[in-house]
Design a protein around this motif. Structure first.
Motif, PDB file in Angstrom:
ATOM      1  N   TYR A  86       0.803  -1.224   0.000  1.00  0.00           N
ATOM      2  CA  TYR A  86       0.000   0.000   0.000  1.00  0.00           C
ATOM      3  C   TYR A  86       0.842   1.283   0.000  1.00  0.00           C
ATOM      4  O   TYR A  86       0.296   2.362  -0.235  1.00  0.00           O
ATOM      5  N   TYR A  87       2.113   1.194   0.303  1.00  0.00           N
ATOM      6  CA  TYR A  87       2.963   2.400   0.287  1.00  0.00           C
ATOM      7  C   TYR A  87       3.529   2.688  -1.101  1.00  0.00           C
ATOM      8  O   TYR A  87       4.212   3.696  -1.290  1.00  0.00           O
ATOM      9  N   GLN A  88       3.290   1.788  -2.063  1.00  0.00           N
ATOM     10  CA  GLN A  88       3.780   2.036  -3.421  1.00  0.00           C
ATOM     11  C   GLN A  88       2.989   3.193  -4.044  1.00  0.00           C
ATOM     12  O   GLN A  88       1.884   3.519  -3.592  1.00  0.00           O
ATOM     13  N   GLY A  92      15.437  -0.680   0.119  1.00  0.00           N
ATOM     14  CA  GLY A  92      15.611  -1.409   1.382  1.00  0.00           C
ATOM     15  C   GLY A  92      14.684  -0.852   2.442  1.00  0.00           C
ATOM     16  O   GLY A  92      13.868   0.015   2.181  1.00  0.00           O
ATOM     17  N   CYS A  93      14.809  -1.369   3.662  1.00  0.00           N
ATOM     18  CA  CYS A  93      14.049  -0.824   4.787  1.00  0.00           C
ATOM     19  C   CYS A  93      15.078  -0.473   5.863  1.00  0.00           C
ATOM     20  O   CYS A  93      15.706  -1.374   6.430  1.00  0.00           O
ATOM     21  N   PRO A  94      15.266   0.813   6.146  1.00  0.00           N
ATOM     22  CA  PRO A  94      16.279   1.214   7.134  1.00  0.00           C
ATOM     23  C   PRO A  94      16.063   0.560   8.496  1.00  0.00           C
ATOM     24  O   PRO A  94      17.038   0.267   9.191  1.00  0.00           O
ATOM     25  N   MET A  95      14.816   0.301   8.867  1.00  0.00           N
ATOM     26  CA  MET A  95      14.603  -0.379  10.158  1.00  0.00           C
ATOM     27  C   MET A  95      15.143  -1.809  10.110  1.00  0.00           C
ATOM     28  O   MET A  95      15.792  -2.252  11.054  1.00  0.00           O
ATOM     29  N   ALA A  96      14.881  -2.505   9.002  1.00  0.00           N
ATOM     30  CA  ALA A  96      15.386  -3.877   8.874  1.00  0.00           C
ATOM     31  C   ALA A  96      16.920  -3.886   8.946  1.00  0.00           C
ATOM     32  O   ALA A  96      17.526  -4.826   9.477  1.00  0.00           O
ATOM     33  N   ILE A 126       8.441  -8.891  10.581  1.00  0.00           N
ATOM     34  CA  ILE A 126       8.785  -9.329   9.219  1.00  0.00           C
ATOM     35  C   ILE A 126       9.757  -8.331   8.557  1.00  0.00           C
ATOM     36  O   ILE A 126      10.483  -8.686   7.630  1.00  0.00           O
ATOM     37  N   ASN A 127       9.807  -7.108   9.080  1.00  0.00           N
ATOM     38  CA  ASN A 127      10.762  -6.098   8.577  1.00  0.00           C
ATOM     39  C   ASN A 127      12.171  -6.405   9.076  1.00  0.00           C
ATOM     40  O   ASN A 127      12.750  -5.672   9.881  1.00  0.00           O
ATOM     41  N   THR A 128      12.706  -7.542   8.635  1.00  0.00           N
ATOM     42  CA  THR A 128      14.062  -7.969   8.987  1.00  0.00           C
ATOM     43  C   THR A 128      14.634  -8.695   7.774  1.00  0.00           C
ATOM     44  O   THR A 128      13.882  -9.209   6.934  1.00  0.00           O
ATOM     45  N   TYR A 147      13.815   1.251  15.000  1.00  0.00           N
ATOM     46  CA  TYR A 147      12.606   2.043  14.734  1.00  0.00           C
ATOM     47  C   TYR A 147      12.514   2.351  13.245  1.00  0.00           C
ATOM     48  O   TYR A 147      13.513   2.288  12.524  1.00  0.00           O
ATOM     49  N   CYS A 148      11.308   2.690  12.811  1.00  0.00           N
ATOM     50  CA  CYS A 148      11.123   3.114  11.424  1.00  0.00           C
ATOM     51  C   CYS A 148      11.349   4.629  11.365  1.00  0.00           C
ATOM     52  O   CYS A 148      10.617   5.379  12.016  1.00  0.00           O
ATOM     53  N   PRO A 149      12.324   5.070  10.573  1.00  0.00           N
ATOM     54  CA  PRO A 149      12.609   6.515  10.535  1.00  0.00           C
ATOM     55  C   PRO A 149      11.426   7.341  10.038  1.00  0.00           C
ATOM     56  O   PRO A 149      11.343   8.529  10.354  1.00  0.00           O
ATOM     57  N   VAL A 150      10.520   6.728   9.297  1.00  0.00           N
ATOM     58  CA  VAL A 150       9.373   7.472   8.766  1.00  0.00           C
ATOM     59  C   VAL A 150       8.320   7.656   9.878  1.00  0.00           C
ATOM     60  O   VAL A 150       7.874   8.774  10.147  1.00  0.00           O
ATOM     61  N   HIS A 151       7.941   6.575  10.539  1.00  0.00           N
ATOM     62  CA  HIS A 151       6.900   6.658  11.575  1.00  0.00           C
ATOM     63  C   HIS A 151       7.403   7.304  12.871  1.00  0.00           C
ATOM     64  O   HIS A 151       6.644   7.960  13.589  1.00  0.00           O
ATOM     65  N   HIS A 152       8.672   7.085  13.190  1.00  0.00           N
ATOM     66  CA  HIS A 152       9.234   7.548  14.466  1.00  0.00           C
ATOM     67  C   HIS A 152       9.304   9.076  14.533  1.00  0.00           C
ATOM     68  O   HIS A 152       9.431   9.645  15.607  1.00  0.00           O
ATOM     69  N   PRO A 197       1.134   0.945  14.300  1.00  0.00           N
ATOM     70  CA  PRO A 197       1.861   0.708  15.568  1.00  0.00           C
ATOM     71  C   PRO A 197       3.372   0.950  15.485  1.00  0.00           C
ATOM     72  O   PRO A 197       4.055   0.832  16.500  1.00  0.00           O
ATOM     73  N   GLU A 198       3.891   1.295  14.311  1.00  0.00           N
ATOM     74  CA  GLU A 198       5.306   1.708  14.237  1.00  0.00           C
ATOM     75  C   GLU A 198       5.495   3.137  14.750  1.00  0.00           C
ATOM     76  O   GLU A 198       6.617   3.619  14.870  1.00  0.00           O
ATOM     77  N   CYS A 199       4.379   3.832  15.033  1.00  0.00           N
ATOM     78  CA  CYS A 199       4.493   5.191  15.590  1.00  0.00           C
ATOM     79  C   CYS A 199       4.944   5.107  17.047  1.00  0.00           C
ATOM     80  O   CYS A 199       4.762   4.091  17.721  1.00  0.00           O
ATOM     81  N   VAL A 243       6.534  10.027   4.246  1.00  0.00           N
ATOM     82  CA  VAL A 243       6.822   9.366   2.971  1.00  0.00           C
ATOM     83  C   VAL A 243       7.996   8.405   3.174  1.00  0.00           C
ATOM     84  O   VAL A 243       9.023   8.788   3.733  1.00  0.00           O
ATOM     85  N   CYS A 244       7.838   7.164   2.740  1.00  0.00           N
ATOM     86  CA  CYS A 244       8.954   6.209   2.797  1.00  0.00           C
ATOM     87  C   CYS A 244       9.678   6.272   1.449  1.00  0.00           C
ATOM     88  O   CYS A 244       9.161   5.770   0.448  1.00  0.00           O
ATOM     89  N   PRO A 245      10.874   6.871   1.404  1.00  0.00           N
ATOM     90  CA  PRO A 245      11.556   7.054   0.116  1.00  0.00           C
ATOM     91  C   PRO A 245      11.858   5.715  -0.571  1.00  0.00           C
ATOM     92  O   PRO A 245      11.849   5.631  -1.799  1.00  0.00           O
TER      93      PRO A 245
HETATM   94 FE1  SF4 Z   1      10.721   0.321   6.509  1.00  0.00          FE
HETATM   95 FE2  SF4 Z   1       9.476   2.372   7.642  1.00  0.00          FE
HETATM   96 FE3  SF4 Z   1       9.607   2.230   4.995  1.00  0.00          FE
HETATM   97 FE4  SF4 Z   1       8.037   0.545   6.386  1.00  0.00          FE
HETATM   98  S1  SF4 Z   1       7.828   2.758   6.204  1.00  0.00           S
HETATM   99  S2  SF4 Z   1       9.414   0.003   4.726  1.00  0.00           S
HETATM  100  S3  SF4 Z   1       9.291   0.241   8.206  1.00  0.00           S
HETATM  101  S4  SF4 Z   1      11.322   2.466   6.418  1.00  0.00           S
END
Ligand code: SF4
Ligand code: 13P
Length: 314
Positions: free
Chosen positions: A36-38, A96-100, A124-126, A182-187, A210-212, A271-273
């Motif tokens: 859904y973030y695409q 990638g996912c910076p949190m992972a 699952i974000n690993t 943590y997720c840099p976007v939600h945090h 819940p990543e907030c 926004v998740c780049p």
């Molecule tokens: Fe990773 Fe956060 Fe992007 Fe989700 S929103 S993919 S947790 S960086």
């Protein structure tokens, strides 16, 4: 949209229409999956759109022999782990996912040494290598249920401290050891954003992921996965107002699936780049076999699969 041929350096890039890409996917026996973030164009192209858990399930049961995974690396890796016989392609290989990336397999081994009686639960974000060191995976929609299902009374939760804290509060009988990822976007969202939006939109319901941070979750009217947030807004009485505390892709989707509602983003820049890296051209290249498929070491895949399969069973 019309077809166009443009010259990019020495290579010729054909930009195809959505229908042409769909036809190409069918000829290649490929399923295009999108989170859904695409971007909206990718979500509209995809044959399957969902949250992390739904996408993992759809990947596992897809009859196609190729999966084009429009998301970030851990999602495509999870699909490969669940369907090792399929060709899985991440069209934007550097998404990638910076949190992972905040946790390594060595970190997990150290946590196990420190808490030998604890089960290790991985969001699952690993990476696949981290999943291979864990006992069970979870997604945001299944985390509480999975923590409750474990026989162990101690749980190491990684890597998201915010999701971990959210689960710990809802499973009070167990002791949780949280990794500090943590997720840099939600945090980035804080209580000040909630207070500002409450003042500006007093009639709106605040739905957050819940990543907030806990302070944001505490002030929200509802908390859940991306799918849950979408369902809540889509099924509310027409004319409702929502403030959405997750990535902008969810708000953009609601403008299409629930145009009768008014939806605002909790804060600008949600926004998740990495999720925005996938373009239609990337998907076309992936379908043409010009993007390398996901490959993982057999032992890592086998160990990681055990954690994912356990999650799916719960
Ligand atoms: Fe990773 Fe956060 Fe992007 Fe989700 S929103 S993919 S947790 S960086
Ligand atoms: P969902 O599982 O809720 O779709 O979340 C995925 C994600 O990466 C959130 O940042």
């Amino acid at each position: 949209m019309t077809s166009a041929t443009v010259s990019a350096g020495t290579a010729t890039v054909t930009s195809m229409t959505t229908n042409e890409l769909r036809a190409l996917a069918e000829r290649r026996d490929a399923l295009i999956l999108a989170h859904y973030y695409q971007t909206t164009d990718i979500q509209q192209l995809a044959g399957a759109v969902g949250d992390s858990f739904e996408l993992a399930k759809m990947a596992a049961s897809a009859p196609q022999k190729t999966l084009i995974f429009c998301g970030v690396r851990f999602m495509a890796e999870s699909a490969k782990i669940l369907c090792p016989e399929k060709t899985v392609i991440l069209p934007a290989p550097d998404a990638g996912c910076p949190m992972a990336d905040m946790i390594t397999p060595e970190d997990v081994r150290k946590l196990r040494e420190d808490h030998p009686n604890a089960a290790v639960m991985a969001y699952i974000n690993t990476s696949a290598a981290v999943k291979a060191e864990c006992d069970i995976c979870c997604t945001s929609s299944s985390a509480v249920r999975i923590a409750e299902s474990l026989a162990e009374n101690e749980i190491i939760f990684l890597p998201d401290q915010n999701l971990g804290g959210y689960v710990a509060e809802r499973v009070p009988g167990k002791t949780f050891y949280l990794f500090d990822g943590y997720c840099p976007v939600h945090h980035r969202a804080g209580a000040e954003d909630v207070l500002a939006v409450r003042k500006a939109r007093p009639g709106a319901r605040l739905l957050v992921h819940p990543e907030c941070r806990p302070e944001v979750v505490k002030l929200a009217d509802g908390v859940g996965s991306t799918s849950w947030i979408l369902r809540e807004a889509e099924t509310a009485p027409p004319g409702s107002e929502f403030v959405i505390g997750t990535e902008v892709g969810v708000v953009e989707r609601l403008q299409i699936t629930a145009p009768e509602q008014t939806c605002f983003l909790l804060r600008a820049g949600f926004v998740c780049p990495n999720m925005k890296k996938t373009s239609l051209q990337d998907v076309e290249k992936a379908l043409r076999g010009e993007v390398p498929e996901i490959t993982l070491a057999q032992d890592v895949m086998d160990a990681a699969r055990a954690s994912l399969v356990r999650m799916m069973a719960v």
